[in-house]
Design a protein around this motif. Structure first.
Motif, PDB file in Angstrom:
ATOM      1  N   PHE A   1      -7.072   6.266  -1.516  1.00 40.25           N
ATOM      2  CA  PHE A   1      -6.298   5.974  -2.714  1.00 40.25           C
ATOM      3  C   PHE A   1      -6.968   4.874  -3.533  1.00 40.25           C
ATOM      4  CE2 PHE A   1      -3.383   3.056  -4.798  1.00 40.25           C
ATOM      5  CZ  PHE A   1      -3.043   3.859  -5.864  1.00 40.25           C
ATOM      6  N   LEU A   2      -7.527   3.875  -2.881  1.00 40.36           N
ATOM      7  CA  LEU A   2      -8.179   2.792  -3.623  1.00 40.36           C
ATOM      8  C   LEU A   2      -9.402   3.301  -4.385  1.00 40.36           C
ATOM      9  CD1 LEU A   2      -7.616  -0.077  -1.090  1.00 40.36           C
ATOM     10  CD2 LEU A   2      -6.583   0.167  -3.349  1.00 40.36           C
ATOM     11  N   HIS A   3     -10.116   4.274  -3.830  1.00 38.57           N
ATOM     12  CA  HIS A   3     -11.201   4.900  -4.597  1.00 38.57           C
ATOM     13  C   HIS A   3     -10.636   5.581  -5.851  1.00 38.57           C
ATOM     14  CE1 HIS A   3     -14.598   4.217  -1.998  1.00 38.57           C
ATOM     15  NE2 HIS A   3     -14.022   4.803  -0.958  1.00 38.57           N
TER      16      HIS A   3
ATOM     17  N   LEU B   1     -11.909  -3.737   0.436  1.00 33.96           N
ATOM     18  CA  LEU B   1     -10.939  -4.827   0.297  1.00 33.96           C
ATOM     19  C   LEU B   1      -9.602  -4.357   0.876  1.00 33.96           C
ATOM     20  CD1 LEU B   1      -9.654  -7.439  -0.779  1.00 33.96           C
ATOM     21  CD2 LEU B   1      -9.527  -6.324  -3.025  1.00 33.96           C
ATOM     22  N   GLY B   2      -9.214  -3.126   0.537  1.00 36.97           N
ATOM     23  CA  GLY B   2      -7.978  -2.573   1.097  1.00 36.97           C
ATOM     24  C   GLY B   2      -8.058  -2.368   2.594  1.00 36.97           C
ATOM     25  N   VAL B   3      -9.221  -1.940   3.092  1.00 34.67           N
ATOM     26  CA  VAL B   3      -9.419  -1.765   4.533  1.00 34.67           C
ATOM     27  C   VAL B   3      -9.280  -3.114   5.239  1.00 34.67           C
ATOM     28  CG1 VAL B   3     -11.159  -1.193   6.295  1.00 34.67           C
ATOM     29  CG2 VAL B   3     -10.832   0.308   4.307  1.00 34.67           C
ATOM     30  N   THR B   4      -9.874  -4.148   4.668  1.00 38.40           N
ATOM     31  CA  THR B   4      -9.784  -5.488   5.254  1.00 38.40           C
ATOM     32  C   THR B   4      -8.337  -5.949   5.310  1.00 38.40           C
ATOM     33  OG1 THR B   4     -11.979  -6.008   4.371  1.00 38.40           O
ATOM     34  CG2 THR B   4     -10.621  -7.868   5.038  1.00 38.40           C
ATOM     35  N   ASP B   5      -7.633  -5.795   4.207  1.00 36.68           N
ATOM     36  CA  ASP B   5      -6.230  -6.186   4.156  1.00 36.68           C
ATOM     37  C   ASP B   5      -5.393  -5.374   5.148  1.00 36.68           C
ATOM     38  OD1 ASP B   5      -3.935  -7.586   2.920  1.00 36.68           O
ATOM     39  OD2 ASP B   5      -3.426  -5.574   2.189  1.00 36.68           O
TER      40      ASP B   5
ATOM     41  N   ALA C   1     -10.164  13.930  -9.647  1.00 33.09           N
ATOM     42  CA  ALA C   1      -8.989  14.564  -9.025  1.00 33.09           C
ATOM     43  C   ALA C   1      -7.940  13.488  -8.738  1.00 33.09           C
ATOM     44  CB  ALA C   1      -9.393  15.281  -7.748  1.00 33.09           C
ATOM     45  N   TYR C   2      -7.515  12.780  -9.803  1.00 32.30           N
ATOM     46  CA  TYR C   2      -6.565  11.685  -9.640  1.00 32.30           C
ATOM     47  C   TYR C   2      -5.310  12.181  -8.927  1.00 32.30           C
ATOM     48  CZ  TYR C   2      -3.857   7.546 -10.376  1.00 32.30           C
ATOM     49  OH  TYR C   2      -3.106   6.413 -10.147  1.00 32.30           O
ATOM     50  N   GLY C   3      -4.884  11.419  -7.945  1.00 31.68           N
ATOM     51  CA  GLY C   3      -3.682  11.748  -7.198  1.00 31.68           C
ATOM     52  C   GLY C   3      -3.942  12.535  -5.931  1.00 31.68           C
TER      53      GLY C   3
ATOM     54  N   HIS D   1       0.833  -1.203   0.000  1.00 35.08           N
ATOM     55  CA  HIS D   1       0.000   0.000   0.000  1.00 35.08           C
ATOM     56  C   HIS D   1       0.871   1.258   0.000  1.00 35.08           C
ATOM     57  CE1 HIS D   1      -3.754  -2.128   0.317  1.00 35.08           C
ATOM     58  NE2 HIS D   1      -3.377  -2.737   1.424  1.00 35.08           N
ATOM     59  N   ALA D   2       1.953   1.238   0.751  1.00 34.77           N
ATOM     60  CA  ALA D   2       2.854   2.401   0.783  1.00 34.77           C
ATOM     61  C   ALA D   2       3.416   2.682  -0.607  1.00 34.77           C
ATOM     62  CB  ALA D   2       3.978   2.168   1.784  1.00 34.77           C
ATOM     63  N   GLU D   3       3.810   1.636  -1.312  1.00 33.12           N
ATOM     64  CA  GLU D   3       4.370   1.826  -2.646  1.00 33.12           C
ATOM     65  C   GLU D   3       3.334   2.412  -3.594  1.00 33.12           C
ATOM     66  OE1 GLU D   3       5.872  -2.076  -3.555  1.00 33.12           O
ATOM     67  OE2 GLU D   3       7.656  -1.787  -2.303  1.00 33.12           O
ATOM     68  N   ALA D   4       2.100   1.926  -3.524  1.00 33.72           N
ATOM     69  CA  ALA D   4       1.047   2.436  -4.399  1.00 33.72           C
ATOM     70  C   ALA D   4       0.720   3.894  -4.069  1.00 33.72           C
ATOM     71  CB  ALA D   4      -0.197   1.566  -4.287  1.00 33.72           C
ATOM     72  N   VAL D   5       0.580   4.200  -2.790  1.00 36.87           N
ATOM     73  CA  VAL D   5       0.284   5.578  -2.381  1.00 36.87           C
ATOM     74  C   VAL D   5       1.427   6.498  -2.809  1.00 36.87           C
ATOM     75  CG1 VAL D   5      -0.004   7.092  -0.373  1.00 36.87           C
ATOM     76  CG2 VAL D   5      -1.296   4.947  -0.513  1.00 36.87           C
ATOM     77  N   ALA D   6       2.670   6.071  -2.609  1.00 34.76           N
ATOM     78  CA  ALA D   6       3.822   6.897  -2.976  1.00 34.76           C
ATOM     79  C   ALA D   6       3.866   7.156  -4.471  1.00 34.76           C
ATOM     80  CB  ALA D   6       5.114   6.232  -2.516  1.00 34.76           C
ATOM     81  N   ALA D   7       3.488   6.172  -5.262  1.00 36.56           N
ATOM     82  CA  ALA D   7       3.548   6.310  -6.720  1.00 36.56           C
ATOM     83  C   ALA D   7       2.447   7.202  -7.273  1.00 36.56           C
ATOM     84  CB  ALA D   7       3.480   4.933  -7.373  1.00 36.56           C
TER      85      ALA D   7
END
Length: 190
Positions: free
Chosen positions: A78-80, A123-127, A55-57, A25-31
């Protein structure tokens, strides 16, 4: 200036949580996340967060006291944003009509598109909560309870979507994989 310093400190603490316990998740948020928009808390003081498909990003959030909750808000929103980008490329559901469906995390029924957005983000919240529970420590009991709750809610929403008749073929495939992934999360530490 004091408010800016507080935001900087809390974001650094939340980022530490993501990097140490939620590397993917950190890598995806950072990217992808380039902007965090501060919000005021809800009138009752509850933390709030939001994202806008156009408003991507950018993600918006109020500032909770707990860095784990701020880290979770970043992942969730971020997942939204991520699903919104996918929806710009591939339709996963028919245009929202009058039909609405039960969303386990909300008091009001939602159209299929909104339910899909919620299911994917959750799904991300569960993970996230599974990893928090597996990390142990003082928050493990809370994290386990949150994991169980969000896993159940996300499965319910996914199963509702699969039976609603409003998903495209790509949406059926996507949601089927979402449900398989949630089921595969098993228990914390598994």
């Amino acid at each position: 200036m004091a408010e800016l310093a507080l935001w900087e400190r809390r974001l650094a603490e939340a980022w530490d949580v993501l990097v140490r316990r939620h590397r993917r998740h950190a890598e995806a948020v950072a990217a992808c996340v380039t902007t965090v928009v501060p919000l005021r808390p809800a009138p009752g003081g509850e933390a709030v967060s939001a994202a806008a498909r156009r408003a991507y990003g950018a993600v918006a959030a109020s500032l909770p006291d707990d860095p784990v909750l701020l880290a979770l808000a970043l992942v969730h929103e971020f997942l939204h944003v991520q699903l919104g980008a996918l929806l710009d490329l591939v339709p996963l559901h028919r245009p929202n009509g009058p039909a609405v469906y039960h969303a386990p995390w909300r008091p009001d029924p939602r159209p299929a598109g909104a339910l899909l957005q919620g299911a994917y983000a959750h799904l991300g919240v569960t993970d996230f909560w599974r990893a928090e529970a597996a990390a142990g420590g003082g928050g493990a009991a809370r994290a386990h309870g949150e994991f169980v709750r969000w896993r159940r809610h996300t499965l319910t929403a996914g199963e509702t979507l699969l039976s609603c008749g409003e998903l495209t073929a790509s949406g059926m495939e996507f949601t089927g994989e979402l449900v398989r992934t949630v089921r595969g999360l098993g228990e914390p530490g598994a």
